[in-house]
Design an enzyme around this catalytic site. Structure first.
Site, PDB file in Angstrom:
ATOM      1  CG  HIS A   1      -1.674   1.221   1.480  1.00  0.00           C
ATOM      2  ND1 HIS A   1      -1.513   2.004   2.611  1.00  0.00           N
ATOM      3  CD2 HIS A   1      -2.620   1.840   0.724  1.00  0.00           C
ATOM      4  CE1 HIS A   1      -2.337   3.040   2.541  1.00  0.00           C
ATOM      5  NE2 HIS A   1      -3.011   2.961   1.411  1.00  0.00           N
TER       6      HIS A   1
ATOM      7  CG  HIS B   1       0.263   9.626   1.869  1.00  0.00           C
ATOM      8  ND1 HIS B   1       0.790   8.993   2.962  1.00  0.00           N
ATOM      9  CD2 HIS B   1      -1.064   9.315   1.871  1.00  0.00           C
ATOM     10  CE1 HIS B   1      -0.163   8.340   3.603  1.00  0.00           C
ATOM     11  NE2 HIS B   1      -1.298   8.539   2.952  1.00  0.00           N
TER      12      HIS B   1
END
Length: 307
Positions: free
Chosen positions: A50, A96
Protein backbone atom coordinates in the site's frame (compact mmCIF):
# COMPACT_ATOMS: atom_id res chain seq x y z
CA UNK A 1 38.10 -25.13 -42.35
CA UNK A 2 34.58 -24.49 -41.10
CA UNK A 3 32.72 -27.40 -39.54
CA UNK A 4 29.56 -28.51 -41.37
CA UNK A 5 26.29 -27.39 -39.73
CA UNK A 6 24.73 -29.83 -37.31
CA UNK A 7 21.55 -31.72 -38.16
CA UNK A 8 19.64 -29.70 -35.57
CA UNK A 9 20.86 -26.44 -37.08
CA UNK A 10 19.78 -27.56 -40.56
CA UNK A 11 16.34 -28.58 -39.28
CA UNK A 12 15.94 -25.28 -37.42
CA UNK A 13 16.82 -23.25 -40.52
CA UNK A 14 14.52 -25.38 -42.64
CA UNK A 15 11.66 -24.77 -40.22
CA UNK A 16 12.24 -21.04 -40.41
CA UNK A 17 12.34 -21.14 -44.21
CA UNK A 18 9.09 -23.08 -44.37
CA UNK A 19 7.33 -20.61 -42.08
CA UNK A 20 6.87 -23.14 -39.29
CA UNK A 21 6.39 -21.69 -35.82
CA UNK A 22 9.16 -22.30 -33.33
CA UNK A 23 7.55 -23.24 -29.98
CA UNK A 24 7.72 -20.51 -27.36
CA UNK A 25 9.69 -21.08 -24.20
CA UNK A 26 7.22 -22.09 -21.50
CA UNK A 27 7.61 -20.63 -18.02
CA UNK A 28 8.31 -23.32 -15.44
CA UNK A 29 8.55 -21.01 -12.41
CA UNK A 30 6.06 -18.18 -12.01
CA UNK A 31 6.25 -15.62 -9.21
CA UNK A 32 8.76 -17.85 -7.50
CA UNK A 33 6.77 -21.10 -7.61
CA UNK A 34 6.24 -23.79 -10.23
CA UNK A 35 2.80 -24.45 -8.74
CA UNK A 36 1.55 -21.04 -9.84
CA UNK A 37 2.33 -21.36 -13.55
CA UNK A 38 -0.86 -23.26 -14.40
CA UNK A 39 -3.02 -21.26 -12.03
CA UNK A 40 -5.26 -18.53 -13.48
CA UNK A 41 -4.50 -14.96 -12.42
CA UNK A 42 -7.95 -14.82 -10.82
CA UNK A 43 -7.10 -17.79 -8.61
CA UNK A 44 -3.90 -16.45 -7.04
CA UNK A 45 -3.37 -14.37 -3.90
CA UNK A 46 -0.85 -11.57 -4.39
CA UNK A 47 1.20 -9.82 -1.69
CA UNK A 48 0.70 -6.06 -2.06
CA UNK A 49 2.36 -2.84 -0.91
CA UNK A 50 0.00 0.00 0.00
CA UNK A 51 1.30 3.48 -0.90
CA UNK A 52 4.36 1.81 -2.37
CA UNK A 53 5.89 5.14 -3.42
CA UNK A 54 5.68 6.60 0.12
CA UNK A 55 8.81 5.08 1.64
CA UNK A 56 11.11 6.56 4.25
CA UNK A 57 13.30 5.24 7.04
CA UNK A 58 12.69 8.44 9.03
CA UNK A 59 10.35 7.64 11.98
CA UNK A 60 9.16 11.26 11.91
CA UNK A 61 7.93 10.94 8.30
CA UNK A 62 4.35 10.34 9.39
CA UNK A 63 3.03 10.29 5.81
CA UNK A 64 5.29 7.37 4.86
CA UNK A 65 3.54 3.99 4.73
CA UNK A 66 6.61 1.97 3.73
CA UNK A 67 10.11 1.81 5.20
CA UNK A 68 11.91 0.31 2.19
CA UNK A 69 12.11 1.47 -1.42
CA UNK A 70 10.35 0.07 -4.48
CA UNK A 71 13.09 -2.35 -5.46
CA UNK A 72 13.29 -3.69 -1.92
CA UNK A 73 9.51 -4.11 -1.77
CA UNK A 74 9.65 -6.15 -4.98
CA UNK A 75 12.56 -8.20 -3.68
CA UNK A 76 10.53 -8.95 -0.54
CA UNK A 77 7.80 -10.45 -2.73
CA UNK A 78 5.35 -7.60 -3.29
CA UNK A 79 3.50 -8.34 -6.55
CA UNK A 80 0.86 -5.65 -6.31
CA UNK A 81 2.04 -2.08 -6.03
CA UNK A 82 -0.56 0.51 -5.04
CA UNK A 83 0.00 4.26 -5.37
CA UNK A 84 -1.97 7.51 -5.19
CA UNK A 85 -1.50 10.01 -8.00
CA UNK A 86 -1.83 13.79 -8.04
CA UNK A 87 -1.21 16.49 -10.62
CA UNK A 88 1.38 18.86 -9.19
CA UNK A 89 2.91 21.76 -11.09
CA UNK A 90 1.72 20.25 -14.35
CA UNK A 91 3.24 16.80 -13.72
CA UNK A 92 1.62 13.50 -12.85
CA UNK A 93 3.17 12.41 -9.57
CA UNK A 94 2.62 9.92 -6.80
CA UNK A 95 1.90 11.81 -3.58
CA UNK A 96 0.28 10.99 -0.25
CA UNK A 97 -2.87 13.13 0.04
CA UNK A 98 -0.88 16.16 -1.15
CA UNK A 99 2.48 16.58 -2.86
CA UNK A 100 3.30 19.15 -0.19
CA UNK A 101 2.86 16.44 2.44
CA UNK A 102 4.77 13.62 0.71
CA UNK A 103 6.11 13.93 -2.83
CA UNK A 104 7.04 10.50 -4.19
CA UNK A 105 8.26 11.75 -7.56
CA UNK A 106 6.85 11.43 -11.05
CA UNK A 107 4.81 8.48 -12.26
CA UNK A 108 7.27 8.11 -15.14
CA UNK A 109 10.27 7.73 -12.82
CA UNK A 110 8.37 5.25 -10.66
CA UNK A 111 7.42 3.12 -13.67
CA UNK A 112 10.99 3.30 -15.00
CA UNK A 113 12.29 1.87 -11.72
CA UNK A 114 9.77 -0.97 -11.75
CA UNK A 115 10.44 -1.70 -15.42
CA UNK A 116 14.14 -2.08 -14.67
CA UNK A 117 13.33 -4.65 -11.99
CA UNK A 118 10.96 -6.53 -14.29
CA UNK A 119 13.60 -6.75 -17.01
CA UNK A 120 15.90 -8.47 -14.51
CA UNK A 121 13.10 -10.77 -13.27
CA UNK A 122 11.41 -12.19 -16.38
CA UNK A 123 9.22 -14.78 -14.62
CA UNK A 124 7.22 -12.38 -12.46
CA UNK A 125 3.63 -11.19 -12.92
CA UNK A 126 3.00 -7.77 -11.38
CA UNK A 127 -0.18 -5.78 -10.76
CA UNK A 128 -0.42 -2.01 -10.45
CA UNK A 129 -3.32 -0.40 -8.62
CA UNK A 130 -3.27 3.37 -9.01
CA UNK A 131 -5.71 5.98 -7.76
CA UNK A 132 -6.67 8.98 -9.87
CA UNK A 133 -8.33 11.52 -7.55
CA UNK A 134 -7.44 14.52 -9.73
CA UNK A 135 -8.96 12.95 -12.84
CA UNK A 136 -5.74 12.95 -14.83
CA UNK A 137 -6.34 12.20 -18.51
CA UNK A 138 -5.62 8.62 -19.49
CA UNK A 139 -4.35 9.46 -22.95
CA UNK A 140 -2.87 12.85 -22.03
CA UNK A 141 -0.98 12.00 -18.81
CA UNK A 142 -1.11 8.34 -17.87
CA UNK A 143 -0.27 6.73 -21.20
CA UNK A 144 2.72 9.03 -21.92
CA UNK A 145 4.22 8.12 -18.53
CA UNK A 146 3.88 4.42 -19.32
CA UNK A 147 5.31 4.86 -22.81
CA UNK A 148 8.30 6.89 -21.66
CA UNK A 149 9.17 4.36 -18.95
CA UNK A 150 9.38 1.49 -21.43
CA UNK A 151 7.00 -0.67 -19.41
CA UNK A 152 4.21 -0.55 -22.00
CA UNK A 153 5.82 -3.48 -23.84
CA UNK A 154 4.89 -5.69 -20.87
CA UNK A 155 1.28 -4.66 -20.19
CA UNK A 156 -1.70 -6.98 -20.58
CA UNK A 157 -4.74 -5.89 -22.58
CA UNK A 158 -7.69 -8.23 -21.96
CA UNK A 159 -9.99 -9.39 -24.75
CA UNK A 160 -12.95 -7.72 -23.03
CA UNK A 161 -13.75 -5.43 -20.13
CA UNK A 162 -14.85 -6.35 -17.57
CA UNK A 163 -13.12 -9.69 -17.09
CA UNK A 164 -14.86 -12.09 -14.71
CA UNK A 165 -12.67 -13.77 -12.12
CA UNK A 166 -12.67 -17.01 -14.09
CA UNK A 167 -11.77 -15.40 -17.43
CA UNK A 168 -8.14 -14.51 -16.76
CA UNK A 169 -5.18 -16.37 -18.30
CA UNK A 170 -2.74 -18.33 -16.18
CA UNK A 171 0.42 -16.77 -14.80
CA UNK A 172 2.41 -18.98 -17.17
CA UNK A 173 0.47 -17.69 -20.16
CA UNK A 174 0.98 -14.08 -19.09
CA UNK A 175 4.72 -14.65 -18.75
CA UNK A 176 5.05 -16.64 -22.00
CA UNK A 177 3.16 -13.95 -23.92
CA UNK A 178 5.26 -11.14 -22.45
CA UNK A 179 2.14 -9.48 -21.00
CA UNK A 180 2.86 -9.83 -17.31
CA UNK A 181 1.89 -6.37 -16.04
CA UNK A 182 -1.78 -5.74 -15.18
CA UNK A 183 -2.82 -2.14 -14.61
CA UNK A 184 -5.91 -1.09 -12.62
CA UNK A 185 -7.08 2.50 -12.08
CA UNK A 186 -9.72 3.37 -9.50
CA UNK A 187 -11.33 6.23 -11.45
CA UNK A 188 -11.44 7.32 -15.06
CA UNK A 189 -10.92 4.04 -16.90
CA UNK A 190 -14.58 3.13 -16.43
CA UNK A 191 -15.73 5.97 -18.70
CA UNK A 192 -12.61 6.47 -20.83
CA UNK A 193 -11.40 3.38 -22.70
CA UNK A 194 -8.91 5.28 -24.89
CA UNK A 195 -6.00 3.40 -23.27
CA UNK A 196 -7.08 -0.25 -23.40
CA UNK A 197 -4.47 -1.61 -20.98
CA UNK A 198 -5.57 0.73 -18.15
CA UNK A 199 -8.42 -1.21 -16.58
CA UNK A 200 -11.31 0.03 -14.41
CA UNK A 201 -10.64 -1.45 -10.98
CA UNK A 202 -14.08 -1.63 -9.43
CA UNK A 203 -15.67 -3.34 -12.42
CA UNK A 204 -13.38 -6.31 -11.68
CA UNK A 205 -12.16 -5.96 -8.08
CA UNK A 206 -14.03 -5.21 -4.88
CA UNK A 207 -12.28 -3.80 -1.83
CA UNK A 208 -12.77 -3.98 1.91
CA UNK A 209 -12.87 -0.71 3.93
CA UNK A 210 -9.56 1.11 4.26
CA UNK A 211 -8.05 3.22 7.06
CA UNK A 212 -9.26 0.72 9.64
CA UNK A 213 -8.47 1.41 13.29
CA UNK A 214 -9.92 -1.96 14.35
CA UNK A 215 -7.28 -4.68 14.44
CA UNK A 216 -9.93 -7.34 13.80
CA UNK A 217 -10.60 -5.87 10.35
CA UNK A 218 -14.37 -6.39 10.10
CA UNK A 219 -15.11 -7.39 6.51
CA UNK A 220 -17.57 -5.85 4.09
CA UNK A 221 -17.76 -5.12 0.38
CA UNK A 222 -16.83 -1.46 0.58
CA UNK A 223 -16.30 -0.44 -3.05
CA UNK A 224 -17.40 -2.18 -6.22
CA UNK A 225 -19.22 -1.56 -9.49
CA UNK A 226 -21.26 -3.47 -12.08
CA UNK A 227 -22.08 -5.01 -14.39
CA UNK A 228 -20.48 -8.16 -12.94
CA UNK A 229 -21.87 -9.68 -9.76
CA UNK A 230 -19.77 -9.52 -6.61
CA UNK A 231 -19.13 -13.24 -7.02
CA UNK A 232 -17.54 -12.60 -10.41
CA UNK A 233 -15.19 -9.94 -9.01
CA UNK A 234 -11.75 -10.49 -7.57
CA UNK A 235 -11.30 -9.25 -4.01
CA UNK A 236 -8.77 -7.01 -2.27
CA UNK A 237 -8.18 -6.78 1.47
CA UNK A 238 -6.97 -3.43 2.79
CA UNK A 239 -5.04 -5.03 5.63
CA UNK A 240 -3.29 -2.03 7.13
CA UNK A 241 -3.98 -0.53 10.52
CA UNK A 242 -4.21 3.19 11.29
CA UNK A 243 -4.13 5.07 14.55
CA UNK A 244 -5.94 8.26 15.46
CA UNK A 245 -3.11 10.75 16.05
CA UNK A 246 -3.60 12.28 19.52
CA UNK A 247 -7.39 11.81 19.07
CA UNK A 248 -7.25 14.57 16.48
CA UNK A 249 -9.17 12.68 13.83
CA UNK A 250 -6.01 12.52 11.71
CA UNK A 251 -5.31 8.91 10.80
CA UNK A 252 -1.75 7.72 10.25
CA UNK A 253 -0.28 4.29 9.69
CA UNK A 254 0.89 2.28 12.68
CA UNK A 255 4.43 0.87 12.29
CA UNK A 256 4.60 -0.27 15.92
CA UNK A 257 1.77 -2.76 15.42
CA UNK A 258 2.82 -3.68 11.86
CA UNK A 259 4.68 -6.88 12.87
CA UNK A 260 1.41 -8.15 14.38
CA UNK A 261 -0.87 -6.71 11.70
CA UNK A 262 1.35 -8.23 9.00
CA UNK A 263 1.62 -11.52 10.86
CA UNK A 264 0.21 -14.78 9.59
CA UNK A 265 -2.60 -15.09 12.19
CA UNK A 266 -3.96 -11.60 11.51
CA UNK A 267 -3.89 -11.94 7.72
CA UNK A 268 -5.41 -15.44 7.70
CA UNK A 269 -8.15 -14.34 10.07
CA UNK A 270 -9.01 -11.40 7.81
CA UNK A 271 -9.05 -13.67 4.76
CA UNK A 272 -11.31 -16.18 6.53
CA UNK A 273 -13.67 -13.41 7.63
CA UNK A 274 -14.01 -12.15 4.06
CA UNK A 275 -14.31 -15.55 2.39
CA UNK A 276 -18.13 -15.74 2.68
CA UNK A 277 -18.34 -12.48 0.69
CA UNK A 278 -16.03 -13.90 -2.00
CA UNK A 279 -17.88 -17.16 -2.70
CA UNK A 280 -15.62 -18.83 -0.12
CA UNK A 281 -12.51 -18.04 -2.15
CA UNK A 282 -9.28 -16.63 -0.80
CA UNK A 283 -8.63 -12.94 -1.50
CA UNK A 284 -6.75 -12.05 -4.66
CA UNK A 285 -4.80 -9.12 -3.22
CA UNK A 286 -3.66 -8.27 0.31
CA UNK A 287 -2.40 -4.72 0.73
CA UNK A 288 -0.03 -4.03 3.62
CA UNK A 289 1.82 -1.06 5.03
CA UNK A 290 5.46 -1.65 6.01
CA UNK A 291 5.89 -4.84 3.96
CA UNK A 292 9.34 -5.39 5.49
CA UNK A 293 7.73 -6.03 8.88
CA UNK A 294 5.87 -9.17 9.87
CA UNK A 295 5.33 -12.25 7.71
CA UNK A 296 3.05 -11.10 4.92
CA UNK A 297 4.59 -13.26 2.22
CA UNK A 298 4.37 -16.36 4.41
CA UNK A 299 0.65 -15.74 4.87
CA UNK A 300 0.17 -15.26 1.13
CA UNK A 301 2.05 -18.50 0.41
CA UNK A 302 -0.28 -20.33 2.79
CA UNK A 303 -3.32 -18.83 1.05
CA UNK A 304 -1.85 -20.04 -2.26
CA UNK A 305 -1.38 -23.50 -0.71
CA UNK A 306 2.37 -23.32 -1.17
CA UNK A 307 4.48 -24.84 1.56
Amino acid sequence: MRAPPSVLTVLFLAALASGAQIPQRRATVCNGHAELCDRPYGNVTFFGAHDSFAFSSDPLALAADQQVNLTQQLNLGARMLQAQSHIFEGELKFCHTSCLLFDGGTVQDYLTTVNGWLQENPNEVLTFLFTNPDGASLSGMWEPAFQASGITDLVYTPPQVPMAIGDWPTLGELIDNGTRVIVFLDAGADTDRSVPFILPEFEMVWETPFDSTDSTFPCSVNRTAGPLSTADHMSLLNHFLDINLLDSGILISDPEDAPTTNGVPSILANAAGCAPLASNRNPNFILLDFVNLGNGLEAVDQLNDIS
